[in-house]
Design a protein around this motif. Structure first.
Motif, PDB file in Angstrom:
ATOM      1  N   GLU A  37      56.139  59.388  -9.988  1.00 32.79           N
ATOM      2  CA  GLU A  37      56.258  57.951  -9.578  1.00 32.79           C
ATOM      3  C   GLU A  37      55.945  57.042 -10.460  1.00 32.79           C
ATOM      4  O   GLU A  37      55.188  57.249 -11.587  1.00 32.79           O
ATOM      5  CB  GLU A  37      55.261  57.884  -8.356  1.00 32.79           C
ATOM      6  CG  GLU A  37      55.570  59.220  -7.582  1.00 32.79           C
ATOM      7  CD  GLU A  37      55.777  58.123  -6.294  1.00 32.79           C
ATOM      8  OE1 GLU A  37      55.397  57.118  -4.998  1.00 32.79           O
ATOM      9  OE2 GLU A  37      56.867  58.926  -5.231  1.00 32.79           O
ATOM     10  N   PRO A  38      55.200  55.756  -9.803  1.00 32.62           N
ATOM     11  CA  PRO A  38      54.777  54.451 -10.996  1.00 32.62           C
ATOM     12  C   PRO A  38      53.311  54.429 -11.105  1.00 32.62           C
ATOM     13  O   PRO A  38      53.439  54.127 -12.759  1.00 32.62           O
ATOM     14  CB  PRO A  38      55.397  53.334 -10.672  1.00 32.62           C
ATOM     15  CG  PRO A  38      55.394  53.520  -9.273  1.00 32.62           C
ATOM     16  CD  PRO A  38      55.745  54.726  -9.172  1.00 32.62           C
ATOM     17  N   ASP A  39      52.751  55.442 -10.849  1.00 33.07           N
ATOM     18  CA  ASP A  39      51.583  55.122 -11.503  1.00 33.07           C
ATOM     19  C   ASP A  39      50.759  56.712 -11.096  1.00 33.07           C
ATOM     20  O   ASP A  39      51.363  57.881  -9.945  1.00 33.07           O
ATOM     21  CB  ASP A  39      51.005  55.007 -10.294  1.00 33.07           C
ATOM     22  CG  ASP A  39      50.221  53.177 -10.018  1.00 33.07           C
ATOM     23  OD1 ASP A  39      50.450  52.770 -11.134  1.00 33.07           O
ATOM     24  OD2 ASP A  39      50.668  52.435  -9.061  1.00 33.07           O
ATOM     25  N   LEU A  40      49.939  56.914 -11.756  1.00 35.85           N
ATOM     26  CA  LEU A  40      49.145  58.750 -12.009  1.00 35.85           C
ATOM     27  C   LEU A  40      47.921  58.809 -10.980  1.00 35.85           C
ATOM     28  O   LEU A  40      47.923  57.831 -10.063  1.00 35.85           O
ATOM     29  CB  LEU A  40      48.641  59.580 -12.678  1.00 35.85           C
ATOM     30  CG  LEU A  40      49.741  59.006 -14.546  1.00 35.85           C
ATOM     31  CD1 LEU A  40      48.610  58.896 -15.430  1.00 35.85           C
ATOM     32  CD2 LEU A  40      50.357  59.842 -14.235  1.00 35.85           C
ATOM     33  N   GLY A  41      47.951  59.922 -10.263  1.00 35.46           N
ATOM     34  CA  GLY A  41      46.575  60.015  -9.287  1.00 35.46           C
ATOM     35  C   GLY A  41      47.483  60.965  -8.363  1.00 35.46           C
ATOM     36  O   GLY A  41      46.343  61.588  -7.154  1.00 35.46           O
ATOM     37  N   GLY A  42      48.489  60.913  -7.977  1.00 32.30           N
ATOM     38  CA  GLY A  42      49.091  62.380  -7.062  1.00 32.30           C
ATOM     39  C   GLY A  42      48.453  61.296  -5.274  1.00 32.30           C
ATOM     40  O   GLY A  42      48.365  61.155  -4.902  1.00 32.30           O
ATOM     41  N   VAL A 111      47.056  62.149 -24.062  1.00 28.69           N
ATOM     42  CA  VAL A 111      48.128  63.163 -23.490  1.00 28.69           C
ATOM     43  C   VAL A 111      49.071  61.716 -23.674  1.00 28.69           C
ATOM     44  O   VAL A 111      49.318  60.681 -23.249  1.00 28.69           O
ATOM     45  CB  VAL A 111      47.747  62.958 -21.820  1.00 28.69           C
ATOM     46  CG1 VAL A 111      48.700  63.923 -20.970  1.00 28.69           C
ATOM     47  CG2 VAL A 111      46.920  64.376 -22.112  1.00 28.69           C
ATOM     48  N   LYS A 112      50.821  62.411 -23.841  1.00 30.54           N
ATOM     49  CA  LYS A 112      51.823  61.134 -23.770  1.00 30.54           C
ATOM     50  C   LYS A 112      52.034  61.342 -22.854  1.00 30.54           C
ATOM     51  O   LYS A 112      52.622  62.825 -21.997  1.00 30.54           O
ATOM     52  CB  LYS A 112      52.517  62.245 -24.650  1.00 30.54           C
ATOM     53  CG  LYS A 112      53.819  61.277 -24.987  1.00 30.54           C
ATOM     54  CD  LYS A 112      54.393  60.132 -25.334  1.00 30.54           C
ATOM     55  CE  LYS A 112      55.140  59.127 -25.367  1.00 30.54           C
ATOM     56  NZ  LYS A 112      54.975  57.779 -26.045  1.00 30.54           N
ATOM     57  N   VAL A 113      52.404  60.367 -21.969  1.00 30.78           N
ATOM     58  CA  VAL A 113      52.681  60.180 -20.567  1.00 30.78           C
ATOM     59  C   VAL A 113      54.370  59.553 -20.154  1.00 30.78           C
ATOM     60  O   VAL A 113      54.263  58.724 -21.517  1.00 30.78           O
ATOM     61  CB  VAL A 113      51.627  59.173 -19.309  1.00 30.78           C
ATOM     62  CG1 VAL A 113      52.250  59.084 -17.833  1.00 30.78           C
ATOM     63  CG2 VAL A 113      50.062  60.232 -19.541  1.00 30.78           C
ATOM     64  N   LEU A 114      54.971  60.579 -19.849  1.00 31.84           N
ATOM     65  CA  LEU A 114      56.349  59.214 -19.000  1.00 31.84           C
ATOM     66  C   LEU A 114      56.939  59.237 -18.375  1.00 31.84           C
ATOM     67  O   LEU A 114      56.073  60.238 -17.608  1.00 31.84           O
ATOM     68  CB  LEU A 114      57.025  60.657 -20.462  1.00 31.84           C
ATOM     69  CG  LEU A 114      57.307  60.527 -21.904  1.00 31.84           C
ATOM     70  CD1 LEU A 114      58.024  61.370 -22.420  1.00 31.84           C
ATOM     71  CD2 LEU A 114      57.942  58.907 -22.384  1.00 31.84           C
ATOM     72  N   PHE A 115      57.226  58.626 -17.547  1.00 29.48           N
ATOM     73  CA  PHE A 115      57.714  58.778 -16.519  1.00 29.48           C
ATOM     74  C   PHE A 115      58.749  58.627 -16.274  1.00 29.48           C
ATOM     75  O   PHE A 115      59.923  58.304 -17.185  1.00 29.48           O
ATOM     76  CB  PHE A 115      57.639  57.394 -15.597  1.00 29.48           C
ATOM     77  CG  PHE A 115      55.892  56.724 -15.897  1.00 29.48           C
ATOM     78  CD1 PHE A 115      55.432  57.572 -14.251  1.00 29.48           C
ATOM     79  CD2 PHE A 115      54.864  56.348 -16.398  1.00 29.48           C
ATOM     80  CE1 PHE A 115      53.385  57.292 -14.404  1.00 29.48           C
ATOM     81  CE2 PHE A 115      53.913  56.337 -17.069  1.00 29.48           C
ATOM     82  CZ  PHE A 115      52.738  56.797 -15.300  1.00 29.48           C
ATOM     83  N   GLY A 116      59.448  59.717 -15.007  1.00 34.36           N
ATOM     84  CA  GLY A 116      60.804  59.705 -14.552  1.00 34.36           C
ATOM     85  C   GLY A 116      60.809  60.876 -13.569  1.00 34.36           C
ATOM     86  O   GLY A 116      60.321  60.974 -13.521  1.00 34.36           O
ATOM     87  N   GLN A 117      62.037  61.196 -13.789  1.00 29.96           N
ATOM     88  CA  GLN A 117      62.530  62.253 -12.496  1.00 29.96           C
ATOM     89  C   GLN A 117      63.025  63.780 -13.646  1.00 29.96           C
ATOM     90  O   GLN A 117      63.528  63.597 -14.015  1.00 29.96           O
ATOM     91  CB  GLN A 117      64.134  62.096 -11.579  1.00 29.96           C
ATOM     92  CG  GLN A 117      63.479  61.526 -10.717  1.00 29.96           C
ATOM     93  CD  GLN A 117      62.863  61.594  -9.331  1.00 29.96           C
ATOM     94  OE1 GLN A 117      62.975  62.812  -9.083  1.00 29.96           O
ATOM     95  NE2 GLN A 117      62.832  60.947  -8.668  1.00 29.96           N
TER      96      GLN A 117
END
Ligand SMILES: Cc1cc2nc3c(=O)[nH]c(=O)nc-3n(C[C@H](O)[C@H](O)[C@H](O)COP(=O)(O)OP(=O)(O)OC[C@H]3O[C@@H](n4cnc5c(N)ncnc54)[C@H](O)[C@@H]3O)c2cc1C
Length: 481
Positions: A37-42, A111-117
């Motif tokens: 998703e575009p944001d963290l948090g779940g 932490v390295k954060v990446l977005f995608g599937q």
């Protein structure tokens, strides 16, 4: 030795994934977090705990306003609720908490954060946005989604789930809720209090079916008194969309067919785990209908791939996901073998009154073949509950035959918070006498915790035997009246 891009890679930036990410990075592991998703948090932050508890608070304020005369105040005439304004408040609370779960904060932790599937291509490698990324150890923490039943007509009928219900543009006039679990029941009360007509359709004869029937039934009676309609023991046959109207056909316990109609339909029939599209079958991570299979150290069928949170299909709570995240850190980062132990897993359903539980209730004790005795105290004998006008409910303490606690259930105001004392006592392995002897401030709801334990000891202290001994020792003369 194979060189990996990361020591630890985590799929899913919700409660479980964020716990692992922050712990692992602070312990010096090169950590990657991948979120789709575009944001963290779940779910908890965006579509679960946070919006639901914010909505529940708004609904409670409105309910109290409409019932001002119960508190000796002039009766108020409440205008209809503008749900857009309610949704705006929900959004504001989410946005505030989101800052705590921001990419920046995790980046600052290392932490390295990446977005995608992501999709596993082998058991150390994922494909993410067309690039291969490797990690020595992986953690799958992709959570769960609303379970959608195969029900005739549902694919042609607009319906809501927990993903849409908190950001509606208008208050549903008539909300039909499929399901009788915690999410369904919390939403039923909240929307009813805000002014929707609410019908709950449930397959079993009980709501909140994990809970003891007496407590769940009291919750149901409260909701009935507030105007929620229940259709229990009913099979769903089909749903239809009639333009702006929804129609749900059900078969009742007596075999009759009934049609329930409303303006909106909320599907709250449990959760299904998010395992699709991850390539788990190809790399041989075993899953069943409940979710990813793990051992007690939360290892999947590959020792270097762990799973935690809703995706393992156990206790689907945020605090369970956080706890499991901690277990993963022990095993995967510190290499200290630590197993999950759910003996004292607490939970709470945030209706009014709240229903909170830790350890065994009567249902689970019977299922486990345990001998138990139940001690109860009613909130109507608690002075603070009376002052607050919140006297519905009771506490139940289950003891084994050695008077050791098996579990506690609290149905009442702030039950989730009142359970905290039991969380400490039971996890600390303390004797019940410590609670019986502790001083609680007066008047507080927490006195009920002390009172229920006091009753256990009172039976022993104020016994015929004790009176006989004291008479012998001090020549007491007995009753004066
Ligand atoms: C309406 C509602 C109310 C609730 N209220 C409470 C409550 O009061 N108290 C409580 O304890 N629990 C509550 N819960 C349950 C709680 O929200 C979950 O137990 C908790 O969010 C589980 O955390 P998690 O990390 O396992 O999953 P999540 O928090 O859902 O996080 C999973 C993350 O993984 C991401 N993801 C999914 N698939 C992929 C993929 N393929 N690749 C990468 N990322 C992916 C998701 O986008 C998400 O960010 C509630 C749930 C709902 C629906």
């Amino acid at each position: 030795m194979t060189v990996y891009d990361y020591d630890l890679g985590i799929l899913g930036g919700g409660a479980a994934g964020l716990t692992v990410a922050s712990g692992a990075a602070q312990l010096g592991a090169r950590t990657l977090l991948v979120e789709k998703e575009p944001d963290l948090g779940g779910d908890c932050l965006h579509y679960g705990c946070v919006p639901s508890k914010t909505l529940i608070k708004t609904a409670r304020v409105f309910h109290q306003l409409k019932n001002a005369s119960r508190y000796g105040l002039p009766q108020q005439t409440a205008p209809p609720v503008d749900f857009k304004a309610v949704a705006t408040r929900i959004r504001e609370v989410i946005d505030t908490i989101q800052r705590h779960d921001s990419v920046m904060r995790f980046c600052n932790l290392g932490v390295k954060v990446l977005f995608g599937q992501p999709r596993f291509t082998d058991d150390h490698t994922i494909d993410l946005n067309g690039k291969s990324v490797t990690a020595r150890t992986w953690v799958i923490a992709t959570g769960s989604s609303p379970a959608i039943p195969t029900l005739e007509g549902l694919d042609r009928t607009p319906y809501l789930t927990n993903r849409e219900i908190f950001s509606l543009e208008r208050l549903p006039g008539e909300l039909i809720i499929l399901g009788g679990g915690p999410i369904a029941i919390e939403m039923a009360q909240a929307f009813r209090r805000l002014g929707s007509r609410v019908s709950v359709i449930q397959r079993s004869e009980e709501i909140l079916s994990k809970e003891d029937r007496d407590l769940a039934e009291t919750v149901r009676q409260v909701l009935v008194s507030e105007g929620v309609e229940f259709y229990l023991g009913c099979k769903l046959k089909r749903v239809d969309s009639l333009g702006e109207r929804r129609e749900v056909s059900i078969e009742t316990a007596t075999g009759d067919t009934l049609v329930v109609t409303g303006s909106d339909l909320l599907v709250a029939l449990g959760r299904s785990t998010n395992t699709e599209g991850l390539g788990l079958e190809q790399i041989g991570v075993a899953c069943d209908h409940r979710g990813i299979k793990v051992d007690r150290r939360l290892r999947t069928s590959h020792n270097h791939i762990f799973a935690a949170g809703d995706v393992i299909g156990g206790y689907q709570f945020t605090h369970a996901a956080g706890y499991e995240g901690g277990i993963v850190i022990s095993n995967a980062v510190l290499h200290l073998p630590r197993k999950v132990d759910y003996t004292w897993m607490p939970w709470c359903t945030y209706t009014a009154p709240e229903l909170a539980s830790i350890g065994h209730n009567e249902k689970s004790a019977r299922r486990a073949g345990l001998e138990y005795r139940v001690w109860t105290e009613e909130f109507r004998t608690n002075d603070r509950a009376l002052a607050e006008g919140d006297e519905t409910g009771r506490i139940k303490l289950l003891l084994d035959r050695h008077d050791h606690a098996l579990g506690v259930q609290i149905l009442g105001p702030h039950a989730g918070d009142l359970l905290g004392e039991w969380v400490a006592l039971l996890n600390g392995g303390m004797k019940l006498s410590r609670l019986a002897g502790a001083i609680h401030p007066y008047p507080t709801l927490s006195e009920i915790n002390k009172k229920v334990v006091g009753a256990v000891y009172a039976e022993k202290i104020f016994s015929d035997k004790a009176r006989a001994v004291l008479k012998f020792l001090f020549n007491f003369k007995g009753r004066a009246c």
